[in-house]
Design a protein around this motif. Sequence first.
Motif, short mmCIF file in Angstrom:
data_model
loop_
_atom_site.label_atom_id
_atom_site.label_comp_id
_atom_site.label_asym_id
_atom_site.label_seq_id
_atom_site.Cartn_x
_atom_site.Cartn_y
_atom_site.Cartn_z
N GLY A 2 0.82 -1.21 0.00
CA GLY A 2 0.00 0.00 0.00
C GLY A 2 0.85 1.26 0.00
N MET A 3 0.17 2.40 0.06
CA MET A 3 0.88 3.68 0.06
C MET A 3 1.40 4.01 1.45
SD MET A 3 -1.57 6.02 -2.33
CE MET A 3 -0.66 7.46 -1.90
N LYS A 4 2.49 4.70 1.48
CA LYS A 4 3.03 5.17 2.75
C LYS A 4 2.49 6.58 2.99
CE LYS A 4 7.12 2.39 2.38
NZ LYS A 4 8.56 2.33 2.29
N HIS A 5 1.57 6.68 3.91
CA HIS A 5 0.87 7.95 4.12
C HIS A 5 1.69 8.96 4.92
CE1 HIS A 5 -2.82 6.56 2.34
NE2 HIS A 5 -2.73 5.43 3.03
N TYR A 6 2.77 8.51 5.55
CA TYR A 6 3.55 9.44 6.35
C TYR A 6 4.54 10.24 5.51
CZ TYR A 6 6.94 5.64 6.10
OH TYR A 6 7.78 4.66 5.67
N LYS A 7 4.68 9.93 4.25
CA LYS A 7 5.59 10.67 3.39
C LYS A 7 4.83 11.79 2.69
CE LYS A 7 9.05 7.37 2.82
NZ LYS A 7 10.43 7.51 2.75
N ILE A 8 5.44 12.97 2.63
CA ILE A 8 4.83 14.08 1.91
C ILE A 8 5.83 14.56 0.86
CG2 ILE A 8 3.27 14.85 3.71
CD1 ILE A 8 5.34 16.85 4.58
N ALA A 9 5.29 15.07 -0.20
CA ALA A 9 6.14 15.60 -1.26
C ALA A 9 6.69 16.94 -0.83
CB ALA A 9 5.35 15.74 -2.56
N MET A 10 7.98 17.14 -1.05
CA MET A 10 8.62 18.40 -0.67
C MET A 10 8.34 19.45 -1.74
SD MET A 10 9.94 17.81 2.20
CE MET A 10 11.00 19.20 2.46
N ASP A 11 7.92 20.59 -1.30
CA ASP A 11 7.68 21.71 -2.20
C ASP A 11 9.03 22.32 -2.58
OD1 ASP A 11 6.73 23.86 -3.59
OD2 ASP A 11 5.80 24.85 -1.87
N PRO A 12 9.35 22.44 -3.86
CA PRO A 12 10.66 22.98 -4.25
C PRO A 12 10.91 24.39 -3.72
CG PRO A 12 9.57 22.00 -6.14
CD PRO A 12 8.59 22.00 -5.02
N VAL A 15 11.98 24.06 -0.12
CA VAL A 15 13.33 23.51 -0.03
C VAL A 15 14.35 24.61 -0.31
CG1 VAL A 15 14.96 21.89 -1.08
CG2 VAL A 15 12.61 21.18 -0.60
N ARG A 16 14.13 25.43 -1.33
CA ARG A 16 15.04 26.55 -1.63
C ARG A 16 15.07 27.56 -0.49
NH1 ARG A 16 12.58 26.34 -6.71
NH2 ARG A 16 11.41 28.21 -6.22
N TRP A 17 13.90 27.85 0.07
CA TRP A 17 13.84 28.81 1.18
C TRP A 17 14.62 28.28 2.39
CZ3 TRP A 17 11.54 28.62 6.08
CH2 TRP A 17 11.48 29.85 6.74
N ASN A 18 14.47 26.99 2.67
CA ASN A 18 15.18 26.39 3.79
C ASN A 18 16.69 26.44 3.56
OD1 ASN A 18 15.53 25.05 6.21
ND2 ASN A 18 15.53 23.06 5.22
N GLU A 19 17.14 26.14 2.36
CA GLU A 19 18.56 26.23 2.04
C GLU A 19 19.07 27.66 2.21
OE1 GLU A 19 20.85 23.90 1.23
OE2 GLU A 19 19.33 22.40 1.72
N MET A 20 18.27 28.63 1.77
CA MET A 20 18.67 30.03 1.90
C MET A 20 18.79 30.41 3.38
SD MET A 20 16.64 33.48 0.80
CE MET A 20 15.44 33.17 2.07
N GLN A 21 17.86 29.96 4.22
CA GLN A 21 17.91 30.28 5.63
C GLN A 21 19.13 29.66 6.31
OE1 GLN A 21 16.21 32.41 7.18
NE2 GLN A 21 14.46 32.73 5.90
N GLN A 22 19.48 28.46 5.93
CA GLN A 22 20.61 27.78 6.55
C GLN A 22 21.94 28.37 6.10
OE1 GLN A 22 20.07 23.66 5.66
NE2 GLN A 22 18.56 23.36 7.26
N ASN A 23 22.01 28.94 4.91
CA ASN A 23 23.26 29.47 4.37
C ASN A 23 23.28 30.98 4.30
OD1 ASN A 23 24.32 26.87 3.90
ND2 ASN A 23 23.05 26.71 2.08
#
Length: 74
Positions: A2-12, A15-23
């Motif tokens: 079956g499907m794994k319901h705990y996984k969510i698709a990452m919004d690109p 992801v870019r915003w998070n990388e910008m915040q970390q760097n």
Amino acid sequence: MGMKHYKIAMDPALVRWNEMQQNRYKYFRWTPRTAWLSFAYVILVPSIIGVIGYSTDGKWDLRAKRRGDDIREY
């Protein structure tokens, strides 16, 4: 399985915003605008709040007042 319901698709975009915040520290540059904002938030705003607090310290007493009583101490 079956499907794994705990996984969510990452919004690109997230992801870019998070990388910008970390760097962010790697790309920070002092400009007149960042210098002014740093001065305003580190020195100017606390100074203004301190002056207002010091000038009004002890001016009003709200404890044990009843209707019609004056809250000014002087």
